[in-house]
Scaffold this motif. Structure first.
Motif, PDB file in Angstrom:
ATOM      1  N   ALA A  71      33.853  43.752  50.031  1.00  0.00           N
ATOM      2  CA  ALA A  71      35.115  43.019  50.128  1.00  0.00           C
ATOM      3  C   ALA A  71      35.530  42.849  51.583  1.00  0.00           C
ATOM      4  CB  ALA A  71      36.199  43.741  49.332  1.00  0.00           C
ATOM      5  N   GLU A  72      35.415  43.909  52.354  1.00  0.00           N
ATOM      6  CA  GLU A  72      35.824  43.842  53.761  1.00  0.00           C
ATOM      7  C   GLU A  72      34.901  42.950  54.581  1.00  0.00           C
ATOM      8  OE1 GLU A  72      36.027  47.938  54.828  1.00  0.00           O
ATOM      9  OE2 GLU A  72      37.872  48.299  53.675  1.00  0.00           O
ATOM     10  N   ALA A  73      33.649  42.816  54.120  1.00  0.00           N
ATOM     11  CA  ALA A  73      32.691  41.949  54.816  1.00  0.00           C
ATOM     12  C   ALA A  73      32.779  40.501  54.358  1.00  0.00           C
ATOM     13  CB  ALA A  73      31.272  42.473  54.596  1.00  0.00           C
ATOM     14  N   GLY A  74      33.644  40.222  53.367  1.00  0.00           N
ATOM     15  CA  GLY A  74      33.759  38.859  52.850  1.00  0.00           C
ATOM     16  C   GLY A  74      32.608  38.463  51.955  1.00  0.00           C
ATOM     17  N   SER A  75      31.885  39.466  51.419  1.00  0.00           N
ATOM     18  CA  SER A  75      30.715  39.163  50.585  1.00  0.00           C
ATOM     19  C   SER A  75      30.847  39.766  49.193  1.00  0.00           C
ATOM     20  CB  SER A  75      29.443  39.692  51.266  1.00  0.00           C
ATOM     21  OG  SER A  75      29.533  41.085  51.485  1.00  0.00           O
ATOM     22  N   ALA A  76      32.068  39.831  48.693  1.00  0.00           N
ATOM     23  CA  ALA A  76      32.290  40.418  47.374  1.00  0.00           C
ATOM     24  C   ALA A  76      31.709  39.530  46.281  1.00  0.00           C
ATOM     25  CB  ALA A  76      33.788  40.623  47.129  1.00  0.00           C
ATOM     26  N   PRO A  77      31.286  40.112  45.167  1.00  0.00           N
ATOM     27  CA  PRO A  77      30.838  39.318  44.018  1.00  0.00           C
ATOM     28  C   PRO A  77      32.013  38.605  43.373  1.00  0.00           C
ATOM     29  CG  PRO A  77      31.014  41.603  43.400  1.00  0.00           C
ATOM     30  CD  PRO A  77      31.270  41.557  44.885  1.00  0.00           C
ATOM     31  N   ASN A  78      31.715  37.671  42.483  1.00  0.00           N
ATOM     32  CA  ASN A  78      32.800  36.980  41.775  1.00  0.00           C
ATOM     33  C   ASN A  78      33.631  37.941  40.935  1.00  0.00           C
ATOM     34  OD1 ASN A  78      30.377  34.521  41.454  1.00  0.00           O
ATOM     35  ND2 ASN A  78      32.290  34.097  42.512  1.00  0.00           N
ATOM     36  N   VAL A  79      32.940  38.795  40.188  1.00  0.00           N
ATOM     37  CA  VAL A  79      33.630  39.719  39.280  1.00  0.00           C
ATOM     38  C   VAL A  79      33.119  41.130  39.532  1.00  0.00           C
ATOM     39  CG1 VAL A  79      33.983  40.374  36.856  1.00  0.00           C
ATOM     40  CG2 VAL A  79      34.007  37.951  37.519  1.00  0.00           C
ATOM     41  N   SER A  80      34.053  42.082  39.639  1.00  0.00           N
ATOM     42  CA  SER A  80      33.702  43.483  39.834  1.00  0.00           C
ATOM     43  C   SER A  80      34.221  44.302  38.661  1.00  0.00           C
ATOM     44  CB  SER A  80      34.295  44.008  41.143  1.00  0.00           C
ATOM     45  OG  SER A  80      33.757  43.312  42.254  1.00  0.00           O
ATOM     46  N   ILE A  81      33.439  45.313  38.282  1.00  0.00           N
ATOM     47  CA  ILE A  81      33.759  46.140  37.120  1.00  0.00           C
ATOM     48  C   ILE A  81      34.107  47.542  37.614  1.00  0.00           C
ATOM     49  CG2 ILE A  81      32.936  46.989  34.900  1.00  0.00           C
ATOM     50  CD1 ILE A  81      30.795  44.698  35.042  1.00  0.00           C
ATOM     51  N   PHE A  82      35.396  47.877  37.574  1.00  0.00           N
ATOM     52  CA  PHE A  82      35.888  49.134  38.130  1.00  0.00           C
ATOM     53  C   PHE A  82      35.893  50.231  37.063  1.00  0.00           C
ATOM     54  CE2 PHE A  82      37.529  45.832  40.845  1.00  0.00           C
ATOM     55  CZ  PHE A  82      37.539  46.384  42.118  1.00  0.00           C
ATOM     56  N   PRO A  83      35.323  51.416  37.373  1.00  0.00           N
ATOM     57  CA  PRO A  83      35.318  52.505  36.393  1.00  0.00           C
ATOM     58  C   PRO A  83      36.699  53.076  36.096  1.00  0.00           C
ATOM     59  CG  PRO A  83      33.647  52.846  38.084  1.00  0.00           C
ATOM     60  CD  PRO A  83      34.532  51.734  38.551  1.00  0.00           C
ATOM     61  N   GLN A  84      37.649  52.892  37.010  1.00  0.00           N
ATOM     62  CA  GLN A  84      39.022  53.323  36.751  1.00  0.00           C
ATOM     63  C   GLN A  84      39.967  52.493  37.624  1.00  0.00           C
ATOM     64  OE1 GLN A  84      40.993  55.018  39.143  1.00  0.00           O
ATOM     65  NE2 GLN A  84      39.748  56.566  40.161  1.00  0.00           N
ATOM     66  N   PRO A  85      41.250  52.422  37.258  1.00  0.00           N
ATOM     67  CA  PRO A  85      42.146  51.455  37.894  1.00  0.00           C
ATOM     68  C   PRO A  85      42.622  51.799  39.290  1.00  0.00           C
ATOM     69  CG  PRO A  85      43.208  52.463  35.965  1.00  0.00           C
ATOM     70  CD  PRO A  85      41.841  53.027  36.061  1.00  0.00           C
ATOM     71  N   GLY A 315      38.361  53.716  30.655  1.00  0.00           N
ATOM     72  CA  GLY A 315      37.830  52.387  30.378  1.00  0.00           C
ATOM     73  C   GLY A 315      37.474  51.670  31.656  1.00  0.00           C
ATOM     74  N   THR A 316      36.680  50.627  31.518  1.00  0.00           N
ATOM     75  CA  THR A 316      36.293  49.835  32.678  1.00  0.00           C
ATOM     76  C   THR A 316      37.140  48.573  32.757  1.00  0.00           C
ATOM     77  OG1 THR A 316      34.505  48.903  31.359  1.00  0.00           O
ATOM     78  CG2 THR A 316      33.944  50.686  32.853  1.00  0.00           C
ATOM     79  N   LEU A 317      37.523  48.260  33.976  1.00  0.00           N
ATOM     80  CA  LEU A 317      38.431  47.155  34.257  1.00  0.00           C
ATOM     81  C   LEU A 317      37.669  46.077  35.016  1.00  0.00           C
ATOM     82  CD1 LEU A 317      41.971  47.586  35.757  1.00  0.00           C
ATOM     83  CD2 LEU A 317      40.297  46.262  37.014  1.00  0.00           C
ATOM     84  N   TRP A 318      37.687  44.868  34.489  1.00  0.00           N
ATOM     85  CA  TRP A 318      37.001  43.734  35.113  1.00  0.00           C
ATOM     86  C   TRP A 318      38.018  42.931  35.913  1.00  0.00           C
ATOM     87  CZ3 TRP A 318      31.964  41.739  32.879  1.00  0.00           C
ATOM     88  CH2 TRP A 318      31.344  42.708  32.088  1.00  0.00           C
ATOM     89  N   ALA A 319      37.683  42.660  37.175  1.00  0.00           N
ATOM     90  CA  ALA A 319      38.606  41.946  38.056  1.00  0.00           C
ATOM     91  C   ALA A 319      37.850  40.909  38.871  1.00  0.00           C
ATOM     92  CB  ALA A 319      39.324  42.926  38.988  1.00  0.00           C
ATOM     93  N   ILE A 320      38.568  39.884  39.286  1.00  0.00           N
ATOM     94  CA  ILE A 320      37.970  38.803  40.080  1.00  0.00           C
ATOM     95  C   ILE A 320      38.098  39.163  41.557  1.00  0.00           C
ATOM     96  CG2 ILE A 320      38.143  36.368  40.713  1.00  0.00           C
ATOM     97  CD1 ILE A 320      39.177  35.839  37.858  1.00  0.00           C
ATOM     98  N   THR A 321      36.947  39.345  42.214  1.00  0.00           N
ATOM     99  CA  THR A 321      36.945  39.695  43.630  1.00  0.00           C
ATOM    100  C   THR A 321      36.517  38.523  44.528  1.00  0.00           C
ATOM    101  OG1 THR A 321      34.854  40.833  43.058  1.00  0.00           O
ATOM    102  CG2 THR A 321      36.750  42.209  43.551  1.00  0.00           C
TER     103      THR A 321
END
Length: 424
Positions: A71-85, A315-321
């Motif tokens: 994220a800090e490098a500006g190369s994040a994927p479209n969607v990231s799956i976080f193990p916790q919020p 639970g896993t949380l899906w977010a747009i990065t």
């Protein structure tokens, strides 16, 4: 459909969402490897077939560290799956997440059991300080379970308790019958104590409204508040009574959590019940048949407190990065019953989606667990996982060891709060 799966590490940095080469490709980064990766890719195959998008999934056991770097490098994927919020909340505040489409919160409220809980858990403050729904929960775990051997219950004439009052009465009944009701073990090497935090969290949800639980997680309600001390003492009702625990109260802190449930299967039984999350059958004797040799029931709520049927879990949380049309369509696809039923038919998947067909579950035990999840009126995430590491994976753990060893609950809570104050 073309599907490209990259290896984690350097290749992950190549998943730059904005490049023209990936205009029709949705890049997804998450924590799953091995069989779990095969499962999520089956779901993503469904997404690709439904939408025409291709996808690239990267799994990593260093997800939490790598997603920050990306994220800090500006190369994040479209969607990231976080193990916790917790990490997702930090990244939302830093401006690295895109709010989900308008109306997603209403969809979750209407279609997920305990829907408002899932909205609350996925809502964070953005860089402007305003709250937005950033996270969509998909794939959930349940912790509010009590394990037992049906044959032992049947032989003794015991019924599965439906309220906390019934559970406490059963606990005393087993003692009156000359037996030991509980196996409890907190041992876990450097993480010794964590099983007790799950007990306290479950009992907070059964003695206090969810708003108080949330305030405790945020330390707006101090750890040494009477509400928290009361939940610790509720745990003590079970764990600090020599008659109630296999080996006596003194054995609780030293018994390894992996060995603790073995008493259920001894002949004669060393205990009749064991409270633990859905993963614990991995440590049951080889060949144990779920539903026959072992089973579980919901860790019940108090009838008298009128707090509904709370469930503790994860639970896993899906977010747009990195926002794109494909990323938005993937979040929309996760709202379909198809997206849930694909994984339900495989392994290790629970869902709060009320519209799914429960007959799709390949595992009867998962089907039964999912009924508990769908019956939830409140769902809350494991509190210790949301607290600062020095507390949730530090003083909370050690404090519970001290408490089971005989230390006063108020004194333990005071010390945990002091450790939290030291972080501010």
């Amino acid at each position: 459909m073309t599907k490209t799966t990259f290896l984690a590490g350097a290749a992950a940095l190549a998943l730059t969402a904005g490049s023209a080469a990936w205009a029709d490709n949705v890049t997804v980064f998450g924590p799953w490897l091995g069989p779990d990766q095969e499962d999520v890719e089956a779901v993503l195959d469904g997404f690709a077939a439904a939408t025409g998008h291709s996808y690239s999934y990267v799994g990593s056991d260093s997800f939490e560290q790598q997603i920050r770097i990306d994220a800090e490098a500006g190369s994040a994927p479209n969607v990231s799956i976080f193990p916790q919020p917790g990490l997702a909340a930090d990244m939302a505040e830093a401006g690295f997440l895109t709010p989900l489409a308008e109306g997603t919160d209403d969809w979750v409220r209407d279609n997920y059991a305990a829907g408002q809980s899932w909205v609350d858990l996925g809502t964070f403050a953005g860089p402007d300080g305003a709250d937005h729904l950033y996270g969509f929960f998909y794939k959930v775990d349940v912790k509010s379970l009590v394990w037992y051997v049906p044959e032992n219950f049947e032989d003794a004439g015991y019924d599965v308790p439906e309220t906390m009052e019934d559970l406490k009465a059963l606990t005393q009944q087993i003692v009156d019958d000359g037996e030991t009701p509980w196996c409890i073990g907190l041992g876990s090497g450097g993480a010794t104590g964590w099983p007790a935090t799950d007990w306290v969290e479950d009992l907070m949800l059964r003695t206090q409204p969810p708003e108080v639980y949330d305030a405790w997680v945020a330390n707006d309600t101090p750890f040494n508040d009477p509400a928290v001390v009361g939940a610790i003492e509720e745990f003590g009702w079970f764990a600090r009574n020599d008659d109630y625990v296999a080996g006596g109260a003194g054995a609780v802190a030293t018994t390894d959590f992996r060995d603790s449930p073995k008493g259920l299967f001894a002949a004669p039984p060393q205990c009749y019940m064991h409270r633990q999350a859905s993963f614990i059958p991995s440590f049951f004797p080889e060949g144990t048949m779920m539903g026959e040799d072992a089973d579980f029931f919901y860790f019940p709520a108090y009838a008298e407190k009128d707090l509904g049927s709370p469930v503790l879990g994860a639970g896993t949380l899906w977010a747009i990065t990195a926002d794109s049309e494909g990323a938005q369509e993937l979040i929309a696809y996760l709202q379909s019953t198809e997206a849930h039923e694909i994984w339900m038919a495989r392994q290790g998947f629970l869902t709060p989606h009320k519209g799914v067909d429960p007959e799709v579950f390949a595992d009867p035990a998962l089907k039964k667990m999912n009924e508990i999840l769908l019956g939830a009126t409140t769902f809350r995430f494991d509190a210790s996982d949301l607290m600062p590491g020095a507390v949730g994976a530090g003083s909370f753990w050690t404090g519970m060891v001290d408490y089971t060893g005989g230390k006063d609950a108020q004194a333990v809570a005071d010390e945990i709060q002091s450790s939290w104050d030291g972080l501010k």
